[in-house]
Scaffold this active site. Structure first.
Site, short mmCIF file in Angstrom:
data_model
loop_
_atom_site.label_atom_id
_atom_site.label_comp_id
_atom_site.label_asym_id
_atom_site.label_seq_id
_atom_site.Cartn_x
_atom_site.Cartn_y
_atom_site.Cartn_z
N GLY A 10 43.95 50.53 48.16
CA GLY A 10 44.97 50.27 46.71
C GLY A 10 45.65 51.27 46.08
O GLY A 10 45.13 52.08 46.08
N ALA A 68 43.25 43.30 42.37
CA ALA A 68 43.93 42.47 41.53
C ALA A 68 45.12 42.21 42.36
O ALA A 68 45.47 42.79 43.58
CB ALA A 68 44.32 42.51 40.25
N ASP A 110 47.76 46.18 30.13
CA ASP A 110 48.02 45.95 28.97
C ASP A 110 49.01 44.40 28.54
O ASP A 110 49.56 44.23 27.53
CB ASP A 110 48.99 47.16 28.63
CG ASP A 110 50.20 46.68 29.42
OD1 ASP A 110 50.26 46.54 30.38
OD2 ASP A 110 51.30 47.70 29.21
N TYR A 132 50.26 36.41 34.86
CA TYR A 132 49.63 37.89 35.90
C TYR A 132 48.78 38.19 34.40
O TYR A 132 47.20 37.84 34.46
CB TYR A 132 50.28 38.78 36.22
CG TYR A 132 49.75 40.10 35.99
CD1 TYR A 132 48.75 40.27 36.44
CD2 TYR A 132 49.69 41.29 35.43
CE1 TYR A 132 48.14 41.60 37.24
CE2 TYR A 132 49.58 42.13 35.20
CZ TYR A 132 48.64 42.58 36.32
OH TYR A 132 47.71 43.83 35.31
N LYS A 136 44.81 38.02 33.61
CA LYS A 136 43.92 39.17 33.50
C LYS A 136 42.91 39.31 31.88
O LYS A 136 41.53 39.83 32.44
CB LYS A 136 44.74 40.55 33.74
CG LYS A 136 44.84 40.87 34.84
CD LYS A 136 44.40 41.25 35.94
CE LYS A 136 43.66 42.59 35.34
NZ LYS A 136 43.17 42.97 36.88
N1 NAP Z 1 49.77 48.93 39.09
C1 NAP Z 1 49.97 48.77 37.75
O1 NAP Z 1 51.51 48.88 37.47
C2 NAP Z 1 49.05 48.05 37.28
C3 NAP Z 1 49.47 48.16 35.67
C4 NAP Z 1 47.71 48.10 34.86
C5 NAP Z 1 47.00 47.83 35.41
N2 NAP Z 1 46.75 46.89 36.76
C6 NAP Z 1 45.81 46.95 37.09
O2 NAP Z 1 44.59 47.87 38.04
C7 NAP Z 1 44.26 46.95 38.84
C8 NAP Z 1 44.20 48.42 40.06
O3 NAP Z 1 45.81 47.70 40.26
P1 NAP Z 1 46.72 48.95 41.98
O4 NAP Z 1 48.39 49.03 41.59
O5 NAP Z 1 45.66 49.41 42.71
O6 NAP Z 1 46.54 47.30 43.02
P2 NAP Z 1 47.50 46.93 43.76
O7 NAP Z 1 47.99 48.85 44.56
O8 NAP Z 1 47.95 45.90 44.82
O9 NAP Z 1 46.03 46.79 44.94
C9 NAP Z 1 45.43 45.90 45.38
C10 NAP Z 1 44.06 45.84 46.44
O10 NAP Z 1 43.68 44.63 45.80
C11 NAP Z 1 42.98 44.23 46.87
N3 NAP Z 1 43.19 43.08 47.29
C12 NAP Z 1 44.08 41.92 47.47
N4 NAP Z 1 43.82 41.18 47.81
C13 NAP Z 1 42.15 41.24 48.38
C14 NAP Z 1 40.73 39.71 48.25
N5 NAP Z 1 41.45 38.72 48.74
N6 NAP Z 1 39.89 40.24 48.47
C15 NAP Z 1 39.33 41.40 47.74
N7 NAP Z 1 40.82 42.74 48.16
C16 NAP Z 1 41.59 42.37 47.88
C17 NAP Z 1 43.97 44.79 47.90
O11 NAP Z 1 43.31 45.14 49.56
P3 NAP Z 1 44.17 45.59 50.74
O12 NAP Z 1 45.53 46.36 50.39
O13 NAP Z 1 43.26 45.96 50.86
O14 NAP Z 1 44.58 44.15 51.17
C18 NAP Z 1 44.13 46.37 47.33
O15 NAP Z 1 43.19 47.35 47.13
C19 NAP Z 1 44.40 46.03 39.04
O16 NAP Z 1 43.43 45.50 38.52
C20 NAP Z 1 45.50 45.75 38.32
O17 NAP Z 1 45.68 44.31 37.60
C21 NAP Z 1 48.05 47.76 37.60
#
Ligand code: NAP
Length: 296
Positions: A10, A68, A110, A132, A136
């Protein structure tokens, strides 16, 4: 010391993998699902037995849990998915970690806050306003209830960072929209919600610090926050990006009302509690991201 990074394919997980691989003495393995990457194991975190089987075989000393479903609009329409991935998977990982003496550092958001009384400290009262955020928060509580002795929850806000696909982040997707806009068309952009865009490379440095503190026996506990401190709306972020990609900012139209879709907090600014990591200025970081990808 063995570290397992879930969500390693991710937006955040890739930077975490990069940051941890540079540390001597750490054996780092990632977890992935639909995508493949070197040194990553495909484990479906929504499958409790498969997850436990992997953990019993790999036996990590630290889990960095970044997997997530993070898209609020997807979450709103897929309650079973967010329950399984954002809540139950936290419970599975935390219970295993508590039993095995493993440290778990889990990423949260947040969006556990409603955005009406910023800034927010870790002990501020959470009140999510979309599914969402609810999921969380439930994931955080599942971790707390597992009785973990080592690890913490790190809340972060809207993320952007190195990517081959700008649509992967709610920040750089705005640049994608600008590039895709037909000539002469004006683009409406949310100018209502205040956000603090935060660079995944910086967050990865925070997570590396947290992992190293676990190794030294000085790990942080409970809930921690780390956030960029420059307030933007999507409209003002888009203006910064427009200058990088050569889009006429006069074609951006601010919208001073909440956008459609899952409700978003107005301003969920997090007070940073993990000290010692520099925050890359938004304009500098986003320019690096936009120039470093094949999208332009
Ligand atoms: N992005 C934001 O703006 C943001 C803001 C606040 C907090 N967060 C938090 O930060 C963290 C990282 O977010 P991110 O933006 O990096 O998310 P992301 O780019 O959407 O990546 C999601 C990851 O979860 C994996 N995943 C999805 N379904 C799965 C499953 N069934 N089993 C195992 N792995 C699975 C995906 O694997 P594949 O790609 O291989 O399917 C990918 O590696 C999360 O906890 C998110 O809630 C994100």
């Amino acid at each position: 010391m063995k570290v397992w990074v879930t969500g390693a394919t991710g937006l955040l997980g890739r930077e975490v993998m990069k940051a941890l691989r540079t540390v001597p003495g750490l054996a780092v393995t990632g977890g992935c699902w639909s995508r493949r990457a070197p040194e990553c194991e495909r484990v479906d975190l929504t499958d409790v037995s498969a997850t436990e089987a992997f953990l019993n075989r790999f036996r990590p000393d630290v889990i960095v849990h970044a997997a997530a479903e993070r898209r609020p609009d997807v979450g709103e329409n897929n309650p079973d998915l967010v329950q399984a991935l954002n809540v139950a998977a936290c419970r599975t990982l935390a219970r295993w970690s508590a039993e095995a003496g493993c440290a778990m550092i889990a990423i949260s958001t947040d969006y556990v806050f409603d955005g009406t009384k910023p800034p927010y400290a870790p002990d501020s009262e959470p009140h999510p306003i979309n599914r969402y955020g609810e999921s969380k928060l439930a994931g955080e509580r599942a971790i707390r209830d597992a009785g973990l002795e080592r690890g913490c929850v790190l809340r972060v806000p809207i993320l952007f960072g190195p990517t081959g696909d700008w649509a992967e982040s709610a920040v750089t997707i705005l640049a994608r929209k600008m590039l895709d806009a037909s000539a002469g068309v004006t683009l409406e952009m949310d100018n209502w919600a205040i956000r603090y865009p935060t660079y995944t490379t910086d967050v990865a440095a925070v997570l590396r610090t947290l992992v190293l503190r676990e190794r030294e026996g000085k790990g942080l506990r409970g809930i921690q926050h780390w956030s960029g401190d420059e307030p933007f709306t999507k409209y003002t972020m888009a203006r910064v990006m427009a200058s990088v990609i050569g889009f006429d900012p006069a074609r951006l139209q601010p919208v001073n009302a909440p956008s459609a879709g899952a409700p978003r907090p107005k301003d969920a600014h997090l007070i940073t509690t993990v000290e010692g990591i520099a925050k890359t200025p938004f304009a500098q970081a986003v320019e690096q991201v936009l120039r470093g990808t094949p999208n332009v």
